[in-house]
Design a protein around this motif. Sequence first.
Motif, PDB file in Angstrom:
ATOM      1  N   GLN A 124       3.469   9.430 -10.373  1.00 26.84           N
ATOM      2  CA  GLN A 124       2.643   9.436 -11.558  1.00 26.84           C
ATOM      3  C   GLN A 124       1.889  10.736 -11.784  1.00 26.84           C
ATOM      4  O   GLN A 124       1.962  11.246 -12.643  1.00 26.84           O
ATOM      5  N   ALA A 125       1.438  11.188 -10.536  1.00 33.43           N
ATOM      6  CA  ALA A 125       0.552  12.353 -10.627  1.00 33.43           C
ATOM      7  C   ALA A 125       1.287  13.581 -11.088  1.00 33.43           C
ATOM      8  O   ALA A 125       0.859  14.570 -11.494  1.00 33.43           O
ATOM      9  N   HIS A 126       2.663  13.635 -10.406  1.00 32.34           N
ATOM     10  CA  HIS A 126       3.714  14.647 -10.606  1.00 32.34           C
ATOM     11  C   HIS A 126       4.734  14.385 -11.364  1.00 32.34           C
ATOM     12  O   HIS A 126       5.783  15.166 -11.457  1.00 32.34           O
ATOM     13  N   ARG A 127       4.501  13.421 -12.171  1.00 37.19           N
ATOM     14  CA  ARG A 127       5.672  12.999 -13.274  1.00 37.19           C
ATOM     15  C   ARG A 127       7.088  12.965 -12.653  1.00 37.19           C
ATOM     16  O   ARG A 127       7.956  13.514 -13.182  1.00 37.19           O
ATOM     17  N   TYR A 150      10.539   5.982  -8.933  1.00 38.95           N
ATOM     18  CA  TYR A 150       9.768   5.427  -8.009  1.00 38.95           C
ATOM     19  C   TYR A 150       8.915   4.233  -8.675  1.00 38.95           C
ATOM     20  O   TYR A 150       8.101   3.756  -7.963  1.00 38.95           O
ATOM     21  N   GLU A 151       9.539   3.606  -9.592  1.00 39.38           N
ATOM     22  CA  GLU A 151       9.017   2.372 -10.245  1.00 39.38           C
ATOM     23  C   GLU A 151       9.543   1.142  -9.303  1.00 39.38           C
ATOM     24  O   GLU A 151      10.644   0.962  -8.968  1.00 39.38           O
ATOM     25  N   TYR A 152       8.693   0.522  -8.708  1.00 37.25           N
ATOM     26  CA  TYR A 152       9.008  -0.586  -7.834  1.00 37.25           C
ATOM     27  C   TYR A 152       8.526  -1.973  -8.448  1.00 37.25           C
ATOM     28  O   TYR A 152       7.343  -2.012  -9.117  1.00 37.25           O
ATOM     29  N   ASN A 153       9.230  -3.095  -8.203  1.00 31.65           N
ATOM     30  CA  ASN A 153       9.072  -4.111  -8.487  1.00 31.65           C
ATOM     31  C   ASN A 153       9.304  -5.025  -7.679  1.00 31.65           C
ATOM     32  O   ASN A 153       9.864  -5.023  -6.560  1.00 31.65           O
ATOM     33  N   SER A 175       0.833  -1.173   0.166  1.00 33.82           N
ATOM     34  CA  SER A 175       0.176   0.171  -0.087  1.00 33.82           C
ATOM     35  C   SER A 175       0.935   1.205  -0.152  1.00 33.82           C
ATOM     36  O   SER A 175       0.490   2.196  -0.649  1.00 33.82           O
ATOM     37  N   VAL A 176       2.112   1.352   0.949  1.00 29.77           N
ATOM     38  CA  VAL A 176       2.990   2.493   0.790  1.00 29.77           C
ATOM     39  C   VAL A 176       3.384   2.509  -0.603  1.00 29.77           C
ATOM     40  O   VAL A 176       3.599   3.644  -1.259  1.00 29.77           O
ATOM     41  N   LEU A 177       3.915   1.560  -1.251  1.00 24.99           N
ATOM     42  CA  LEU A 177       4.411   1.369  -2.551  1.00 24.99           C
ATOM     43  C   LEU A 177       3.394   1.978  -3.506  1.00 24.99           C
ATOM     44  O   LEU A 177       3.827   2.897  -4.572  1.00 24.99           O
ATOM     45  N   LYS A 178       2.089   1.639  -3.483  1.00 28.20           N
ATOM     46  CA  LYS A 178       1.082   2.083  -4.182  1.00 28.20           C
ATOM     47  C   LYS A 178       0.971   3.626  -4.174  1.00 28.20           C
ATOM     48  O   LYS A 178       0.972   4.330  -5.170  1.00 28.20           O
ATOM     49  N   LYS A 179       1.125   4.205  -2.990  1.00 27.08           N
ATOM     50  CA  LYS A 179       0.696   5.502  -2.600  1.00 27.08           C
ATOM     51  C   LYS A 179       2.034   6.541  -3.438  1.00 27.08           C
ATOM     52  O   LYS A 179       1.763   7.223  -3.862  1.00 27.08           O
ATOM     53  N   MET A 180       3.222   5.803  -3.017  1.00 21.63           N
ATOM     54  CA  MET A 180       4.490   6.481  -3.773  1.00 21.63           C
ATOM     55  C   MET A 180       4.287   6.391  -5.263  1.00 21.63           C
ATOM     56  O   MET A 180       4.611   7.309  -5.965  1.00 21.63           O
ATOM     57  N   GLU A 181       3.919   5.222  -5.998  1.00 24.98           N
ATOM     58  CA  GLU A 181       3.625   5.159  -7.288  1.00 24.98           C
ATOM     59  C   GLU A 181       2.581   6.311  -7.686  1.00 24.98           C
ATOM     60  O   GLU A 181       2.993   6.857  -8.759  1.00 24.98           O
TER      61      GLU A 181
END
Length: 177
Positions: free
Chosen positions: A39-42, A46-49, A29-35
């Motif tokens: 994405q919203a601010h280009r 922050y691409e996580y795998n 969930s933290v990773l999703k928030k960071m992504e």
Amino acid sequence: MAYIREGLRDYTGAMYYLHLFYTKEPSRSVLKKMEELAQAHRLQGYEYNDLQFFKTQFSKYYMRLLELLLLLAVVTVTVMIVSWRKGHRFSSTFKIGFTLYLVFILYYINFLNLGVAGIIRQNNAVIMSAPSAGATWLATASKGHKVPITGEQDIWYEIRWKGEKAYIRKSNLVALP
């Protein structure tokens, strides 16, 4: 703090605090928030795998794994000493394997590095090709981008920028723990 920074439109600070929280309590969930913020601010970097998630989990349990490795080594040495006193001889395969195990522990303690990253803290941060103000200009980055730090030299961090080795002043980058 991340929520407050996001409300103040300080996305660099929000990402920093999200990263701090993530290192202590890794979750998707933290990773999703960071992504989503990235994405919203280009923002880049922050691409996580799954590999990033594994590295975070590994660093979270680094000390416990080290304790387990050292405990196993101490128990093995103790058993070896007791067996040796009773006249038991060890095979060369066992000796080589145990030596490699000890070398691995030394590597684990001294050289294991899962990577260090930083967040660009200022707008119009200049990225150079060498650690010098007279070096070739590569790019001007806005704040909030996350970059891997590969080294440092004087007042410069060596980073990877778009797949290339580059340099940025330390004052323009917040190193992530």
